[in-house]
Structures are given as structure tokens and as C-alpha cells.
Motif scaffolding. Structure first.
Motif, PDB file in Angstrom:
ATOM      1  N   LEU A   1       0.818  -1.216   0.000  1.00 39.75           N
ATOM      2  CA  LEU A   1       0.000   0.000   0.000  1.00 39.75           C
ATOM      3  C   LEU A   1       0.845   1.256   0.000  1.00 39.75           C
ATOM      4  O   LEU A   1       0.459   2.272  -0.585  1.00 39.75           O
ATOM      5  CB  LEU A   1      -0.920   0.005   1.222  1.00 39.75           C
ATOM      6  N   ARG A   2       1.991   1.219   0.643  1.00 37.62           N
ATOM      7  CA  ARG A   2       2.851   2.409   0.684  1.00 37.62           C
ATOM      8  C   ARG A   2       3.276   2.823  -0.716  1.00 37.62           C
ATOM      9  O   ARG A   2       3.347   4.017  -1.032  1.00 37.62           O
ATOM     10  CB  ARG A   2       4.077   2.150   1.555  1.00 37.62           C
ATOM     11  N   GLN A   3       3.556   1.857  -1.564  1.00 41.74           N
ATOM     12  CA  GLN A   3       3.909   2.176  -2.947  1.00 41.74           C
ATOM     13  C   GLN A   3       2.710   2.778  -3.680  1.00 41.74           C
ATOM     14  O   GLN A   3       2.852   3.693  -4.483  1.00 41.74           O
ATOM     15  CB  GLN A   3       4.379   0.910  -3.663  1.00 41.74           C
ATOM     16  N   TYR A   4       1.527   2.270  -3.366  1.00 44.60           N
ATOM     17  CA  TYR A   4       0.305   2.743  -4.020  1.00 44.60           C
ATOM     18  C   TYR A   4      -0.013   4.189  -3.649  1.00 44.60           C
ATOM     19  O   TYR A   4      -0.336   5.011  -4.514  1.00 44.60           O
ATOM     20  CB  TYR A   4      -0.855   1.827  -3.638  1.00 44.60           C
ATOM     21  N   VAL A   5       0.093   4.528  -2.357  1.00 43.32           N
ATOM     22  CA  VAL A   5      -0.294   5.870  -1.921  1.00 43.32           C
ATOM     23  C   VAL A   5       0.810   6.894  -2.155  1.00 43.32           C
ATOM     24  O   VAL A   5       0.576   8.094  -2.012  1.00 43.32           O
ATOM     25  CB  VAL A   5      -0.682   5.887  -0.423  1.00 43.32           C
ATOM     26  N   SER A   6       1.997   6.443  -2.524  1.00 43.37           N
ATOM     27  CA  SER A   6       3.085   7.394  -2.747  1.00 43.37           C
ATOM     28  C   SER A   6       2.955   8.112  -4.087  1.00 43.37           C
ATOM     29  O   SER A   6       3.582   9.136  -4.304  1.00 43.37           O
ATOM     30  CB  SER A   6       4.442   6.682  -2.691  1.00 43.37           C
ATOM     31  N   GLY A   7       2.127   7.586  -4.970  1.00 41.89           N
ATOM     32  CA  GLY A   7       1.972   8.206  -6.280  1.00 41.89           C
ATOM     33  C   GLY A   7       0.742   9.086  -6.355  1.00 41.89           C
ATOM     34  O   GLY A   7       0.113   9.423  -5.357  1.00 41.89           O
ATOM     35  N   ALA A   8       0.398   9.416  -7.568  1.00 47.11           N
ATOM     36  CA  ALA A   8      -0.745  10.302  -7.788  1.00 47.11           C
ATOM     37  C   ALA A   8      -2.068   9.620  -7.503  1.00 47.11           C
ATOM     38  O   ALA A   8      -3.108  10.270  -7.425  1.00 47.11           O
ATOM     39  CB  ALA A   8      -0.730  10.811  -9.227  1.00 47.11           C
ATOM     40  N   THR A   9      -2.055   8.281  -7.352  1.00 40.93           N
ATOM     41  CA  THR A   9      -3.298   7.551  -7.139  1.00 40.93           C
ATOM     42  C   THR A   9      -3.747   7.546  -5.686  1.00 40.93           C
ATOM     43  O   THR A   9      -4.768   6.965  -5.356  1.00 40.93           O
ATOM     44  CB  THR A   9      -3.133   6.090  -7.594  1.00 40.93           C
ATOM     45  N   ALA A  10      -2.965   8.180  -4.794  1.00 39.07           N
ATOM     46  CA  ALA A  10      -3.330   8.179  -3.383  1.00 39.07           C
ATOM     47  C   ALA A  10      -4.717   8.782  -3.197  1.00 39.07           C
ATOM     48  O   ALA A  10      -5.069   9.783  -3.810  1.00 39.07           O
ATOM     49  CB  ALA A  10      -2.302   8.963  -2.576  1.00 39.07           C
ATOM     50  N   ASN A  11      -5.520   8.160  -2.341  1.00 36.62           N
ATOM     51  CA  ASN A  11      -6.846   8.682  -2.046  1.00 36.62           C
ATOM     52  C   ASN A  11      -7.141   8.454  -0.570  1.00 36.62           C
ATOM     53  O   ASN A  11      -6.467   7.665   0.100  1.00 36.62           O
ATOM     54  CB  ASN A  11      -7.901   8.017  -2.937  1.00 36.62           C
ATOM     55  N   PRO A  12      -8.145   9.137  -0.026  1.00 36.03           N
ATOM     56  CA  PRO A  12      -8.430   9.026   1.407  1.00 36.03           C
ATOM     57  C   PRO A  12      -8.722   7.589   1.853  1.00 36.03           C
ATOM     58  O   PRO A  12      -8.310   7.185   2.943  1.00 36.03           O
ATOM     59  CB  PRO A  12      -9.654   9.922   1.591  1.00 36.03           C
ATOM     60  N   GLU A  13      -9.425   6.828   1.002  1.00 34.74           N
ATOM     61  CA  GLU A  13      -9.748   5.449   1.380  1.00 34.74           C
ATOM     62  C   GLU A  13      -8.471   4.615   1.548  1.00 34.74           C
ATOM     63  O   GLU A  13      -8.332   3.858   2.513  1.00 34.74           O
ATOM     64  CB  GLU A  13     -10.659   4.810   0.331  1.00 34.74           C
ATOM     65  N   ALA A  14      -7.541   4.773   0.613  1.00 31.96           N
ATOM     66  CA  ALA A  14      -6.280   4.029   0.707  1.00 31.96           C
ATOM     67  C   ALA A  14      -5.484   4.451   1.941  1.00 31.96           C
ATOM     68  O   ALA A  14      -4.885   3.619   2.631  1.00 31.96           O
ATOM     69  CB  ALA A  14      -5.446   4.239  -0.556  1.00 31.96           C
ATOM     70  N   LEU A  15      -5.476   5.746   2.237  1.00 33.87           N
ATOM     71  CA  LEU A  15      -4.778   6.218   3.425  1.00 33.87           C
ATOM     72  C   LEU A  15      -5.406   5.657   4.696  1.00 33.87           C
ATOM     73  O   LEU A  15      -4.705   5.301   5.649  1.00 33.87           O
ATOM     74  CB  LEU A  15      -4.782   7.746   3.465  1.00 33.87           C
ATOM     75  N   SER A  16      -6.731   5.563   4.724  1.00 37.80           N
ATOM     76  CA  SER A  16      -7.417   5.007   5.891  1.00 37.80           C
ATOM     77  C   SER A  16      -7.028   3.557   6.123  1.00 37.80           C
ATOM     78  O   SER A  16      -6.788   3.131   7.258  1.00 37.80           O
ATOM     79  CB  SER A  16      -8.942   5.121   5.719  1.00 37.80           C
ATOM     80  N   VAL A  17      -6.960   2.790   5.035  1.00 36.86           N
ATOM     81  CA  VAL A  17      -6.574   1.384   5.162  1.00 36.86           C
ATOM     82  C   VAL A  17      -5.128   1.273   5.616  1.00 36.86           C
ATOM     83  O   VAL A  17      -4.791   0.482   6.513  1.00 36.86           O
ATOM     84  CB  VAL A  17      -6.796   0.629   3.841  1.00 36.86           C
TER      85      VAL A  17
END
Length: 412
Positions: free
Chosen positions: A240-256
Motif C-alpha cells: 500500500l505504501r507504494q500505491y499511496v506514494s503516487g498520484a493515485t493516493a486517495n483518502p480510502e487508501a490512506l485510511s486502510v
């Protein structure tokens, strides 16, 4: 416990361990703690003042608590009326036993299900409302007919509805896993979490897969499989850290992601790794600051307030009662669910019990019970705190405390 008493206690632990032919690493693994923690206990560096930790050591060594601490009152016999009392989630446990819809596998031609997706959505939302309210008996009753309906519909409904139905099934299993964890049914929580992950993957909703992993890690902690809990949460965090580090980061991903860091904090706290637990709390707090507000994405209730509530719980697990009280008394949790508010009150009660502040501890526990009776009367940590208060008070225990202990079946 004085320094001399701690050393004598530690020597008793070491002697009993050696009598059983166990290495420190073996006993520590059985207890779900680190060998370093056990070594500090045996050398008298780490005092053991909490009743639940004392019980854990006694169980691991296969001796009565009185063998470790002779001044501990002997447990009373279990009243007949408490033997075999059904658990609030027994019906739900039965529902998820075995394959959910075996007839679908055997039928040569299965007719497509005609389902009202909106109705099922409402039913799943209601299940989560019961879970957040710690209303376990009602949740169990609702689960009975709902899970078979969703399992069948997800496999037989029209193709356009299937992803949504798999997601609803995943969310239902997640709610059930959360409830099983709170009622100390970790084996059932493991099963429900695993099924939620499978259903989420089939739905195509990737973040729900990670939310299921969070539930799985919680189950592993309750099972004292701390290495498995750490592995499950860490692999999910790394992805998930790789996922949220880019432009695709969203509040739902940060919450998880933040919730998974909280799961890791719990793993480290239960293993006695204070520095690692605090590091993970700070990781979660950093993510909460990015969100800025309390949210309930994927029913995780992640946000700044929930991080503080979890920090209170972690501090209590680490024996840092003063820190737990300092943090907890500053929290305004009115916007969160009843379960979260009740959990905060329960943990403040546990912290006060650790500090032998019996009046304040009882007040907090009664406050928690008023909000969520089923939580406070079934949660292992709450029952341990109530037992500890009874032991501290002895014959001077107040009628209110005795009544609470009776309601929670927590007489020592």
C-alpha cells in the motif's frame, strides 16, 4: 511489587520454566511475547503487576496463579448457572461452518437468482451498524439468513450484479470478523476475515482486500500468532505504501494504510516491543494528519481521534497507565461509533485499575457498560480489569463492583 519481590518472582518463573524443560524462546513464543521480555521478567527488571499478565504466565507454565504469587486469592468455583452459557455469536459461528451453499456446486443447471441489490445493501449497512454498536446478539441473528442469501446471489445472479454482490459479501464477513474479535472468538474471526478477502478479490475492489487483511491481523493477535499478524500486516503495508506514494493516493487508501499501522502497533505491544509499537503509532498518526479529519472508510473509523484511542489502548497493553490516562482524558470521541467510545472508556478503566485507582476505574467501566453492555461484559480485557479490581478490594468491594463482576462473569 518492590525490586526484591520482582527478583524473587523472576527467579520463581525461571525455576518453573527449567523444571518443564523449556527454553526462554519456547515459553515466550507460547505466551506471545519476546524472549527479551521474558528474560527481563526472570531477572527482575520487568515487574509483573497486572493480573492478566500473571494469568498468562501461570497458564504458560501450567500452574495456578497462587504458585507464582501466593498472596493472590484462590479463584471461586464457577457457578452452575454460568456453565455452558451460549455465546452471543454462536448462531453466526454455526452459519459460517462448512461450505456456504453446497447445493449450488452439485446442481447441474442453477437458475439465475433475481436479487434486489438495494435491499441487500441496506441489510449489510445494518449489520455494520450493529457491529459498531457492539450489539452482537442482534448481529448474529441478522447474519443467519443474510450470508447464505449473499453467497448464493454472488454465484448465481446476473453478471452485471456479481461484483457488487461479492463486495457486499466481503463487507458482511468483515463485520462478522470484527465482532468475533471483540468477543474473543479469534478462530472464527480468522475464518470470516479469510472469506472476506476472497470475496473482495472477486469483487475487484482491491482496497477491501487490504481491509480484510487488517481483520486477519486482528484475529492473529487474539490467537497469539504474533508472527503471522506481523507478516500479514507488514506485507500489506509495503504494497500500500507504494500505491499511496503516487498520484493515485486517495483518502480510502490512506485510511486502510493507517489502520494496518495500528494493527502492527498492537502486534508489537502484545510482544512487549515498546519502541516498535510507538513507531507504528506515529506512522498511523502521520497518515491521520494527512487525512485531517475522522473518517469511516471501509468501516475502519480511521482518523486522528481513532489513532489517539488506539494509542491509549497500546499504552495500557504496555503497562504505561499514566500515559494512557493523559492521552485518553483529552480525547473527544463524540463523533465516533458507540463501540469506539465504549472502548476508550474501557481502556481508561483498565489504566486506572493498573494504578490502583479503583473508584475511577469502576466509573469508567460502568460508563463503557452503559454505552455498550455486550462489549464490556464479554471483552477479555474488560473482564480481567474487573477481576483485578475485585482482588484489590477484597472484602471491601462495593456492591456496584460486585454487580458488574456478576454481569461480566468476572468473579476471580
Amino acid at each position: 511489587m518492590s525490586a526484591d519481590e520482582s527478583r524473587a518472582f523472576g527467579m520463581r518463573i525461571a525455576e518453573l520454566r527449567k523444571q518443564r524443560g523449556m527454553k526462554q524462546e519456547e515459553l515466550a513464543a507460547l505466551l506471545g511475547r519476546t524472549a527479551s521480555w521474558l528474560s527481563q521478567v526472570e531477572r527482575g527488571i520487568q515487574p509483573v503487576n497486572r493480573l492478566d499478565v500473571l494469568r498468562m504466565l501461570a497458564d504458560g507454565l501450567g500452574v495456578p496463579i497462587q504458585t507464582l504469587r501466593p498472596d493472590t486469592p484462590a479463584p471461586a468455583s464457577v457457578p452452575v448457572e454460568h456453565v455452558g452459557v451460549p455465546n452471543d455469536l454462536d448462531q453466526a459461528r454455526l452459519t459460517i461452518s462448512g461450505y456456504p451453499v453446497p447445493d449450488v456446486l452439485l446442481a447441474a443447471n442453477v437458475a439465475e437468482s433475481v436479487v434486489d441489490v438495494g435491499e441487500l445493501q441496506t441489510a449489510v449497512d445494518a449489520v455494520w451498524k450493529l457491529a459498531h454498536g457492539s450489539r452482537f446478539a442482534e448481529l448474529s441473528s441478522a447474519i443467519g439468513p443474510l450470508i447464505p442469501r449473499l453467497e448464493r446471489a454472488a454465484r448465481t445472479a446476473q453478471g452485471s450484479d456479481q461484483p457488487t454482490l461479492w463486495l457486499l459479501l466481503s463487507r458482511t464477513y468483515q463485520a462478522l470478523s470484527a465482532a468475533f474479535v471483540r468477543q474473543d472468538e479469534p478462530d472464527a474471526a480468522w475464518l470470516a476475515a479469510d472469506r472476506s478477502i476472497s470475496a473482495a478479490e472477486r469483487s475487484g475492489e482491491v482496497l477491501h482486500v487490504f481491509a480484510g487483511v487488517y481483520r486477519l491481523a486482528q484475529a492473529f493477535v487474539r490467537l497469539k500468532h504474533l508472527d503471522q499478524g506481523e507478516h500479514a500486516a507488514t506485507t500489506a503495508v509495503n504494497a500500500l505504501r507504494q500505491y499511496v506514494s503516487g498520484a493515485t493516493a486517495n483518502p480510502e487508501a490512506l485510511s486502510v494504510l493507517g489502520s494496518l499501522h495500528l494493527a502492527l502497533a498492537l502486534v508489537h505491544a502484545r510482544s512487549g516491543s515498546r519502541a516498535d509499537a510507538r513507531r507504528e503509532i506515529e506512522n498511523a498518526r502521520e497518515i491521520a494528519r494527512k487525512l485531517g479529519v475522522d473518517r469511516n472508510d471501509l468501516n475502519l473509523e480511521f482518523g486522528p481521534t481513532n489513532v489517539d484511542i488506539q494509542a491509549v489502548s497500546i499504552a495500557v497493553d504496555l503497562g504505561d497507565a499514566g500515559e494512557a490516562i493523559d492521552i485518553g482524558e483529552r480525547i473527544n470521541a463524540e463523533q465516533l461509533s458507540i463501540e469506539r467510545r465504549a472502548r476508550l472508556a474501557m481502556d481508561l478503566g483498565r489504566a486506572c485499575a493498573q494504578r490502583r485507582q479503583s473508584g475511577e476505574a469502576l466509573a469508567y467501566l460502568l460508563e463503557a457498560e452503559k454505552m455498550a453492555p455486550e462489549l464490556i461484559q464479554t471483552h477479555v480485557a474488560a473482564r480481567n480489569a474487573i477481576r483485578e479490581l475485585i482482588l484489590i478490594a477484597g472484602r471491601t468491594a462495593s456492591p456496584e463492583l460486585k454487580a458488574l463482576a456478576d454481569r461480566a462473569d468476572a468473579q476471580p
